[in-house]
Design a protein around this motif. Structure first.
Motif, PDB file in Angstrom:
ATOM      1  N   PRO A 144      31.481  -5.359  10.606  1.00 53.35           N
ATOM      2  CA  PRO A 144      32.553  -5.544  11.227  1.00 53.35           C
ATOM      3  C   PRO A 144      32.946  -6.998  11.775  1.00 53.35           C
ATOM      4  CG  PRO A 144      31.753  -3.686  12.327  1.00 53.35           C
ATOM      5  CD  PRO A 144      30.735  -4.421  11.264  1.00 53.35           C
ATOM      6  N   SER A 145      31.920  -7.693  11.960  1.00 50.80           N
ATOM      7  CA  SER A 145      32.214  -9.279  12.394  1.00 50.80           C
ATOM      8  C   SER A 145      32.443 -10.086  11.222  1.00 50.80           C
ATOM      9  CB  SER A 145      30.959  -9.698  13.353  1.00 50.80           C
ATOM     10  OG  SER A 145      29.834  -9.083  12.517  1.00 50.80           O
ATOM     11  N   ALA A 146      32.302  -9.638  10.052  1.00 48.28           N
ATOM     12  CA  ALA A 146      32.310 -10.341   8.690  1.00 48.28           C
ATOM     13  C   ALA A 146      33.874 -10.158   8.286  1.00 48.28           C
ATOM     14  CB  ALA A 146      31.412 -10.010   7.566  1.00 48.28           C
ATOM     15  N   ASP A 147      34.640  -9.668   9.261  1.00 48.17           N
ATOM     16  CA  ASP A 147      36.105  -9.249   9.052  1.00 48.17           C
ATOM     17  C   ASP A 147      36.825  -9.941  10.054  1.00 48.17           C
ATOM     18  OD1 ASP A 147      38.555  -8.330   8.697  1.00 48.17           O
ATOM     19  OD2 ASP A 147      38.108  -6.262   8.921  1.00 48.17           O
ATOM     20  N   VAL A 148      37.717 -10.902   9.401  1.00 51.01           N
ATOM     21  CA  VAL A 148      38.314 -12.036  10.567  1.00 51.01           C
ATOM     22  C   VAL A 148      39.340 -11.149  11.559  1.00 51.01           C
ATOM     23  CG1 VAL A 148      40.133 -12.546   8.921  1.00 51.01           C
ATOM     24  CG2 VAL A 148      39.923 -14.197  10.580  1.00 51.01           C
ATOM     25  N   ASN A 149      39.770 -10.101  10.894  1.00 48.90           N
ATOM     26  CA  ASN A 149      40.444  -9.187  11.923  1.00 48.90           C
ATOM     27  C   ASN A 149      40.086  -8.856  13.118  1.00 48.90           C
ATOM     28  OD1 ASN A 149      42.931  -9.093  10.106  1.00 48.90           O
ATOM     29  ND2 ASN A 149      41.633  -8.195   8.801  1.00 48.90           N
ATOM     30  N   ILE A 150      38.710  -8.456  12.934  1.00 41.33           N
ATOM     31  CA  ILE A 150      37.962  -8.139  14.114  1.00 41.33           C
ATOM     32  C   ILE A 150      37.656  -9.283  15.040  1.00 41.33           C
ATOM     33  CG2 ILE A 150      35.550  -6.977  14.818  1.00 41.33           C
ATOM     34  CD1 ILE A 150      37.401  -4.940  13.720  1.00 41.33           C
ATOM     35  N   THR A 151      36.998 -10.256  14.348  1.00 37.10           N
ATOM     36  CA  THR A 151      36.871 -11.563  15.364  1.00 37.10           C
ATOM     37  C   THR A 151      37.920 -11.982  15.867  1.00 37.10           C
ATOM     38  OG1 THR A 151      36.637 -12.862  13.432  1.00 37.10           O
ATOM     39  CG2 THR A 151      34.667 -11.818  13.759  1.00 37.10           C
ATOM     40  N   MET A 152      38.937 -12.216  15.362  1.00 38.16           N
ATOM     41  CA  MET A 152      40.132 -12.734  15.699  1.00 38.16           C
ATOM     42  C   MET A 152      40.764 -11.631  17.067  1.00 38.16           C
ATOM     43  SD  MET A 152      40.369 -15.779  14.887  1.00 38.16           S
ATOM     44  CE  MET A 152      42.100 -15.928  16.011  1.00 38.16           C
ATOM     45  N   GLY A 153      40.741 -10.471  16.556  1.00 34.18           N
ATOM     46  CA  GLY A 153      41.018  -9.523  17.710  1.00 34.18           C
ATOM     47  C   GLY A 153      40.308  -9.580  19.197  1.00 34.18           C
ATOM     48  N   MET A 154      39.158  -9.962  18.774  1.00 31.17           N
ATOM     49  CA  MET A 154      38.201  -9.976  20.247  1.00 31.17           C
ATOM     50  C   MET A 154      38.508 -11.346  20.673  1.00 31.17           C
ATOM     51  SD  MET A 154      34.503  -8.629  18.884  1.00 31.17           S
ATOM     52  CE  MET A 154      33.736  -8.531  20.416  1.00 31.17           C
ATOM     53  N   ALA A 155      38.758 -12.469  19.853  1.00 26.36           N
ATOM     54  CA  ALA A 155      39.057 -13.766  20.386  1.00 26.36           C
ATOM     55  C   ALA A 155      40.463 -13.608  21.254  1.00 26.36           C
ATOM     56  CB  ALA A 155      38.885 -14.889  19.448  1.00 26.36           C
ATOM     57  N   ILE A 156      41.391 -12.983  20.558  1.00 26.49           N
ATOM     58  CA  ILE A 156      42.729 -12.977  21.052  1.00 26.49           C
ATOM     59  C   ILE A 156      42.524 -12.324  22.388  1.00 26.49           C
ATOM     60  CG2 ILE A 156      44.937 -11.934  20.962  1.00 26.49           C
ATOM     61  CD1 ILE A 156      44.848 -12.780  18.053  1.00 26.49           C
ATOM     62  N   SER A 157      41.759 -11.167  22.447  1.00 23.58           N
ATOM     63  CA  SER A 157      41.756 -10.492  23.767  1.00 23.58           C
ATOM     64  C   SER A 157      40.976 -11.457  24.899  1.00 23.58           C
ATOM     65  CB  SER A 157      40.542  -9.519  23.513  1.00 23.58           C
ATOM     66  OG  SER A 157      41.255  -8.288  22.854  1.00 23.58           O
ATOM     67  N   VAL A 158      39.966 -12.348  24.598  1.00 20.60           N
ATOM     68  CA  VAL A 158      39.557 -13.080  25.641  1.00 20.60           C
ATOM     69  C   VAL A 158      40.626 -14.294  25.931  1.00 20.60           C
ATOM     70  CG1 VAL A 158      38.066 -15.146  25.787  1.00 20.60           C
ATOM     71  CG2 VAL A 158      37.257 -12.988  24.823  1.00 20.60           C
ATOM     72  N   PHE A 159      41.309 -14.540  24.949  1.00 21.69           N
ATOM     73  CA  PHE A 159      42.553 -15.492  25.290  1.00 21.69           C
ATOM     74  C   PHE A 159      43.746 -14.988  26.381  1.00 21.69           C
ATOM     75  CE2 PHE A 159      46.891 -17.170  24.111  1.00 21.69           C
ATOM     76  CZ  PHE A 159      46.733 -18.660  24.461  1.00 21.69           C
ATOM     77  N   ALA A 160      43.884 -13.694  26.225  1.00 18.61           N
ATOM     78  CA  ALA A 160      44.812 -12.855  27.038  1.00 18.61           C
ATOM     79  C   ALA A 160      44.228 -12.907  28.260  1.00 18.61           C
ATOM     80  CB  ALA A 160      44.982 -11.700  26.500  1.00 18.61           C
ATOM     81  N   LEU A 161      43.038 -12.854  28.562  1.00 22.93           N
ATOM     82  CA  LEU A 161      42.240 -12.842  29.793  1.00 22.93           C
ATOM     83  C   LEU A 161      42.184 -14.259  30.608  1.00 22.93           C
ATOM     84  CD1 LEU A 161      39.186 -10.723  29.102  1.00 22.93           C
ATOM     85  CD2 LEU A 161      41.133  -9.982  30.895  1.00 22.93           C
ATOM     86  N   MET A 162      41.986 -15.472  29.668  1.00 27.33           N
ATOM     87  CA  MET A 162      42.229 -16.622  30.231  1.00 27.33           C
ATOM     88  C   MET A 162      43.391 -16.944  30.706  1.00 27.33           C
ATOM     89  SD  MET A 162      40.672 -18.373  27.034  1.00 27.33           S
ATOM     90  CE  MET A 162      41.383 -19.754  27.276  1.00 27.33           C
TER      91      MET A 162
END
Length: 268
Positions: free
Chosen positions: A138-156
């Protein structure tokens, strides 16, 4: 599928293994649609997430104050390791940060660990069962990694506004690094770019490293004969164990740092 070299060329083999089982390939949505979902990435990420929750819950329920088992020791060491990093890095008080950091580290590590599964171990039986494509990392899929990164960004953004107020957050963007009204346009451009670069670099770093590792394994399977594939795959797998762990750790640490910055209240 690695053994079926007569039916597949190296190029078609590589292209096949780089394809996701997506909703557009199954005819559920129009090709190239915004609502295209990579079913394989979603399935394995959710499966590994539930596996992580089940494992840790089982260990917690069976935890003993006596002589702990090996699994309990491993979990306790991991929890203490994450807790120590949170205490050293996070300059604030928030009971969410440590559980979030633990979840991020273990979940990403498990998703990365799927890269060590032999290339055709799951896709080949899946193809025999009528599933044409299957990517198991899953982590070789940019959709998964960017989804997690955007979730962190929303928390920020959420904690920045919660801790500093909307006005304080706006001042942080408008009056840094130069605290003068004339510099506001320049400050805004600089700070907004810096803010948006955080989730972009967070998600793309993880994706780039894991995708590159996956491609190396695919190349070894495609270009080497079946009896000699271990000559390329085994040394890379041993090295990749380090990459897998480091990438999970880096994502966790950057999340802690970014949320610590969001909690920091400056005197404007």
């Amino acid at each position: 599928m690695a053994a079926s070299g007569d039916a597949l060329t190296s190029e078609s083999y590589i292209q096949h293994h780089l394809q996701h089982l997506s909703t557009d390939k199954l005819g559920l949505v129009e090709p190239g649609s915004f609502w295209t979902l990579n079913i394989d990435s979603l399935f394995f990420s959710v499966l590994l997430g539930f596996g992580f929750l089940w494992l840790f819950r089982s260990v917690a329920k069976k935890a003993t104050t006596g002589v702990p088992g090996k699994l309990q020791c491993a979990v306790e060491i991991l929890v203490e390791f994450v807790d120590e990093n949170v205490r050293d890095t996070f300059q604030g008080k928030n009971p969410l940060i440590a559980p979030l950091a633990l979840t991020i580290f273990v979940w990403i590590f498990l998703m990365n660990l799927m890269d060590l599964v032999p290339i055709d171990f799951l896709p080949y039986p899946a193809e025999l069962a009528g599933i044409p494509y299957l990517k198991v990392v899953p982590s070789a899929d940019v959709n998964i990694t960017m989804g997690m990164a955007i979730s962190v960004f929303a928390l920020m953004v959420y904690y920045s506004i919660k801790m500093k107020g909307l006005g304080g957050f706006a001042k942080e963007l408008a009056l840094h690094p130069f605290n003068h009204p004339i510099a506001i346009p320049f400050n805004l451009m600089l700070e907004v770019i810096s803010l948006l670069a955080k989730p972009l670099s967070l998600g793309m770093r993880l994706f780039g490293n894991m995708f590159a590792g996956e491609v190396v394994f695919i190349l070894c399977a495609a270009l080497l004969p079946w009896w000699g594939q271990w000559l390329g795959s085994l040394p890379w797998a041993i090295f990749h164990i380090l990459v897998i762990t480091i990438q999970a750790f880096v994502f966790m640490m950057l999340t802690i740092v970014y949320l610590s910055q969001a909690h920091a209240v400056d005197d404007h």
